[in-house]
Design a protein around this motif. Structure first.
Motif, PDB file in Angstrom:
ATOM      1  N   HIS A 142       0.839  -1.192   0.000  1.00  0.00           N
ATOM      2  CA  HIS A 142       0.000   0.000   0.000  1.00  0.00           C
ATOM      3  C   HIS A 142       0.878   1.247   0.000  1.00  0.00           C
ATOM      4  O   HIS A 142       1.929   1.265   0.654  1.00  0.00           O
ATOM      5  CB  HIS A 142      -0.906   0.003   1.229  1.00  0.00           C
ATOM      6  CG  HIS A 142      -1.687  -1.266   1.367  1.00  0.00           C
ATOM      7  ND1 HIS A 142      -2.745  -1.592   0.550  1.00  0.00           N
ATOM      8  CD2 HIS A 142      -1.540  -2.310   2.216  1.00  0.00           C
ATOM      9  CE1 HIS A 142      -3.226  -2.778   0.897  1.00  0.00           C
ATOM     10  NE2 HIS A 142      -2.505  -3.239   1.893  1.00  0.00           N
ATOM     11  N   PRO A 143       0.451   2.294  -0.708  1.00  0.00           N
ATOM     12  CA  PRO A 143       1.239   3.541  -0.720  1.00  0.00           C
ATOM     13  C   PRO A 143       1.332   4.135   0.688  1.00  0.00           C
ATOM     14  O   PRO A 143       0.379   4.068   1.459  1.00  0.00           O
ATOM     15  CB  PRO A 143       0.440   4.463  -1.637  1.00  0.00           C
ATOM     16  CG  PRO A 143      -0.490   3.587  -2.397  1.00  0.00           C
ATOM     17  CD  PRO A 143      -0.739   2.388  -1.551  1.00  0.00           C
ATOM     18  N   TRP A 144       2.477   4.707   0.995  1.00  0.00           N
ATOM     19  CA  TRP A 144       2.673   5.380   2.278  1.00  0.00           C
ATOM     20  C   TRP A 144       2.231   6.835   2.231  1.00  0.00           C
ATOM     21  O   TRP A 144       2.143   7.478   3.246  1.00  0.00           O
ATOM     22  CB  TRP A 144       4.133   5.315   2.678  1.00  0.00           C
ATOM     23  CG  TRP A 144       4.592   3.956   3.085  1.00  0.00           C
ATOM     24  CD1 TRP A 144       3.867   2.800   3.126  1.00  0.00           C
ATOM     25  CD2 TRP A 144       5.886   3.605   3.523  1.00  0.00           C
ATOM     26  NE1 TRP A 144       4.629   1.759   3.553  1.00  0.00           N
ATOM     27  CE2 TRP A 144       5.894   2.221   3.805  1.00  0.00           C
ATOM     28  CE3 TRP A 144       7.067   4.311   3.702  1.00  0.00           C
ATOM     29  CZ2 TRP A 144       7.010   1.553   4.270  1.00  0.00           C
ATOM     30  CZ3 TRP A 144       8.178   3.628   4.153  1.00  0.00           C
ATOM     31  CH2 TRP A 144       8.145   2.273   4.440  1.00  0.00           C
ATOM     32  N   THR A 145       2.005   7.340   1.034  1.00  0.00           N
ATOM     33  CA  THR A 145       1.606   8.735   0.888  1.00  0.00           C
ATOM     34  C   THR A 145       0.155   8.798   0.428  1.00  0.00           C
ATOM     35  O   THR A 145      -0.426   7.798  -0.004  1.00  0.00           O
ATOM     36  CB  THR A 145       2.485   9.462  -0.145  1.00  0.00           C
ATOM     37  OG1 THR A 145       2.303   8.838  -1.421  1.00  0.00           O
ATOM     38  CG2 THR A 145       3.953   9.423   0.256  1.00  0.00           C
ATOM     39  N   ALA A 146      -0.423   9.996   0.477  1.00  0.00           N
ATOM     40  CA  ALA A 146      -1.818  10.178   0.087  1.00  0.00           C
ATOM     41  C   ALA A 146      -1.984  10.265  -1.428  1.00  0.00           C
ATOM     42  O   ALA A 146      -3.097  10.449  -1.905  1.00  0.00           O
ATOM     43  CB  ALA A 146      -2.377  11.426   0.759  1.00  0.00           C
ATOM     44  N   THR A 147      -0.916  10.135  -2.183  1.00  0.00           N
ATOM     45  CA  THR A 147      -1.022  10.217  -3.644  1.00  0.00           C
ATOM     46  C   THR A 147      -1.565   8.901  -4.207  1.00  0.00           C
ATOM     47  O   THR A 147      -1.399   7.840  -3.615  1.00  0.00           O
ATOM     48  CB  THR A 147       0.349  10.507  -4.282  1.00  0.00           C
ATOM     49  OG1 THR A 147       1.259   9.478  -3.895  1.00  0.00           O
ATOM     50  CG2 THR A 147       0.884  11.856  -3.847  1.00  0.00           C
ATOM     51  N   THR A 148      -2.199   8.988  -5.349  1.00  0.00           N
ATOM     52  CA  THR A 148      -2.735   7.810  -6.021  1.00  0.00           C
ATOM     53  C   THR A 148      -1.607   7.111  -6.770  1.00  0.00           C
ATOM     54  O   THR A 148      -0.925   7.727  -7.593  1.00  0.00           O
ATOM     55  CB  THR A 148      -3.851   8.212  -7.003  1.00  0.00           C
ATOM     56  OG1 THR A 148      -4.856   8.900  -6.267  1.00  0.00           O
ATOM     57  CG2 THR A 148      -4.447   6.998  -7.673  1.00  0.00           C
ATOM     58  N   LYS A 149      -1.422   5.846  -6.472  1.00  0.00           N
ATOM     59  CA  LYS A 149      -0.368   5.060  -7.120  1.00  0.00           C
ATOM     60  C   LYS A 149      -1.013   3.808  -7.681  1.00  0.00           C
ATOM     61  O   LYS A 149      -1.278   2.863  -6.956  1.00  0.00           O
ATOM     62  CB  LYS A 149       0.732   4.726  -6.118  1.00  0.00           C
ATOM     63  CG  LYS A 149       1.428   5.980  -5.624  1.00  0.00           C
ATOM     64  CD  LYS A 149       2.592   5.670  -4.729  1.00  0.00           C
ATOM     65  CE  LYS A 149       3.267   6.983  -4.365  1.00  0.00           C
ATOM     66  NZ  LYS A 149       4.498   6.783  -3.658  1.00  0.00           N
ATOM     67  N   THR A 150      -1.258   3.840  -8.977  1.00  0.00           N
ATOM     68  CA  THR A 150      -2.007   2.757  -9.608  1.00  0.00           C
ATOM     69  C   THR A 150      -1.157   1.837 -10.474  1.00  0.00           C
ATOM     70  O   THR A 150      -1.666   0.858 -10.994  1.00  0.00           O
ATOM     71  CB  THR A 150      -3.141   3.343 -10.476  1.00  0.00           C
ATOM     72  OG1 THR A 150      -2.552   4.200 -11.464  1.00  0.00           O
ATOM     73  CG2 THR A 150      -4.133   4.135  -9.636  1.00  0.00           C
ATOM     74  N   THR A 151       0.108   2.139 -10.612  1.00  0.00           N
ATOM     75  CA  THR A 151       0.980   1.343 -11.480  1.00  0.00           C
ATOM     76  C   THR A 151       1.863   0.439 -10.628  1.00  0.00           C
ATOM     77  O   THR A 151       2.504   0.897  -9.681  1.00  0.00           O
ATOM     78  CB  THR A 151       1.852   2.260 -12.354  1.00  0.00           C
ATOM     79  OG1 THR A 151       1.001   3.133 -13.088  1.00  0.00           O
ATOM     80  CG2 THR A 151       2.711   1.459 -13.308  1.00  0.00           C
ATOM     81  N   TYR A 152       1.896  -0.833 -10.990  1.00  0.00           N
ATOM     82  CA  TYR A 152       2.750  -1.801 -10.309  1.00  0.00           C
ATOM     83  C   TYR A 152       3.954  -2.100 -11.196  1.00  0.00           C
ATOM     84  O   TYR A 152       3.802  -2.404 -12.380  1.00  0.00           O
ATOM     85  CB  TYR A 152       2.006  -3.110 -10.047  1.00  0.00           C
ATOM     86  CG  TYR A 152       0.968  -3.000  -8.969  1.00  0.00           C
ATOM     87  CD1 TYR A 152       1.315  -3.187  -7.633  1.00  0.00           C
ATOM     88  CD2 TYR A 152      -0.358  -2.709  -9.275  1.00  0.00           C
ATOM     89  CE1 TYR A 152       0.364  -3.093  -6.630  1.00  0.00           C
ATOM     90  CE2 TYR A 152      -1.318  -2.618  -8.283  1.00  0.00           C
ATOM     91  CZ  TYR A 152      -0.949  -2.815  -6.965  1.00  0.00           C
ATOM     92  OH  TYR A 152      -1.899  -2.718  -5.976  1.00  0.00           O
ATOM     93  N   VAL A 153       5.134  -2.012 -10.603  1.00  0.00           N
ATOM     94  CA  VAL A 153       6.372  -2.356 -11.290  1.00  0.00           C
ATOM     95  C   VAL A 153       6.965  -3.566 -10.574  1.00  0.00           C
ATOM     96  O   VAL A 153       7.146  -3.553  -9.355  1.00  0.00           O
ATOM     97  CB  VAL A 153       7.376  -1.182 -11.271  1.00  0.00           C
ATOM     98  CG1 VAL A 153       8.693  -1.589 -11.918  1.00  0.00           C
ATOM     99  CG2 VAL A 153       6.783   0.042 -11.958  1.00  0.00           C
ATOM    100  N   GLU A 154       7.256  -4.586 -11.358  1.00  0.00           N
ATOM    101  CA  GLU A 154       7.874  -5.793 -10.830  1.00  0.00           C
ATOM    102  C   GLU A 154       9.346  -5.785 -11.209  1.00  0.00           C
ATOM    103  O   GLU A 154       9.690  -5.467 -12.350  1.00  0.00           O
ATOM    104  CB  GLU A 154       7.194  -7.012 -11.430  1.00  0.00           C
ATOM    105  CG  GLU A 154       7.829  -8.326 -11.011  1.00  0.00           C
ATOM    106  CD  GLU A 154       7.230  -9.500 -11.759  1.00  0.00           C
ATOM    107  OE1 GLU A 154       6.612 -10.343 -11.107  1.00  0.00           O
ATOM    108  OE2 GLU A 154       7.384  -9.558 -13.004  1.00  0.00           O
TER     109      GLU A 154
END
Length: 175
Positions: A142-154
């Motif tokens: 889960h993101p630690w910031t309030a920003t939207t992070k929708t991309t997953y990088v493997e």
């Protein structure tokens, strides 16, 4: 404590960045793995211990190349099934990992009497299929910031190395 994912053999409770070296016996009657000390202050870690340390850690630094210059970004990550997963937003970090997929991630921490550092070199790729995205969404990243992070990088590792370094007397922690 962190949420555990039941299907991963690599998940266990942890305190981020604070770990003790394994003191188990690899084979019956065999001595425990060596710990760093004054006579041998730097020890190379095997791959198993490197993964155990990464699994117990959530914060690292992602190294990418931006316009032929190295850049480091702090990231929270998840080590799962011998791969690393980062959740991010659009921006320089994502663009750099997409343009030049060769990346490195470094994480470190400390125990009472030593420091450790693990570096994973590998290839980054954006998860794109519905199955990959659904599997990533089910993991406790889960993101630690309030920003939207929708991309997953493997990050698929091509190499992993680690070291445990003994602390000098004045830097050791007391229980």
């Amino acid at each position: 404590m962190s949420e555990q994912h039941p299907t991963s053999p690599h998940r266990r409770p942890f305190m981020a960045g604070v770990t003790e070296p394994k003191l188990h016996h690899p084979a019956p009657g065999a001595p425990p793995p060596p710990l760093p000390g004054p006579e041998n202050p730097v020890l190379e870690l095997d791959q198993e211990e490197c993964w155990d340390l990464l699994i117990g850690t959530m914060l690292g630094r992602l190294a990418v190349s931006v316009r032929d210059r190295p850049e480091l970004y702090p990231v929270n990550f998840l080590a799962h099934d011998r791969r690393l997963l980062i959740r991010t937003a659009q921006g320089t970090k994502l663009a750099a990992a997409t343009v030049n997929s060769s990346v490195a991630l470094e994480a470190d921490g400390r125990s009472l009497h030593s420091l450790w550092s693990v570096v994973v070199k590998g290839t980054a790729r954006i998860l794109q299929t519905q199955a990959e995205l659904a599997a990533a969404e089910a993991l406790p990243l889960h993101p630690w910031t309030a920003t939207t992070k929708t991309t997953y990088v493997e990050i698929v590792p091509t190499g992993i190395r680690g070291r445990r370094i003994a602390l000098a007397e004045g830097f050791r922690l007391e229980r």
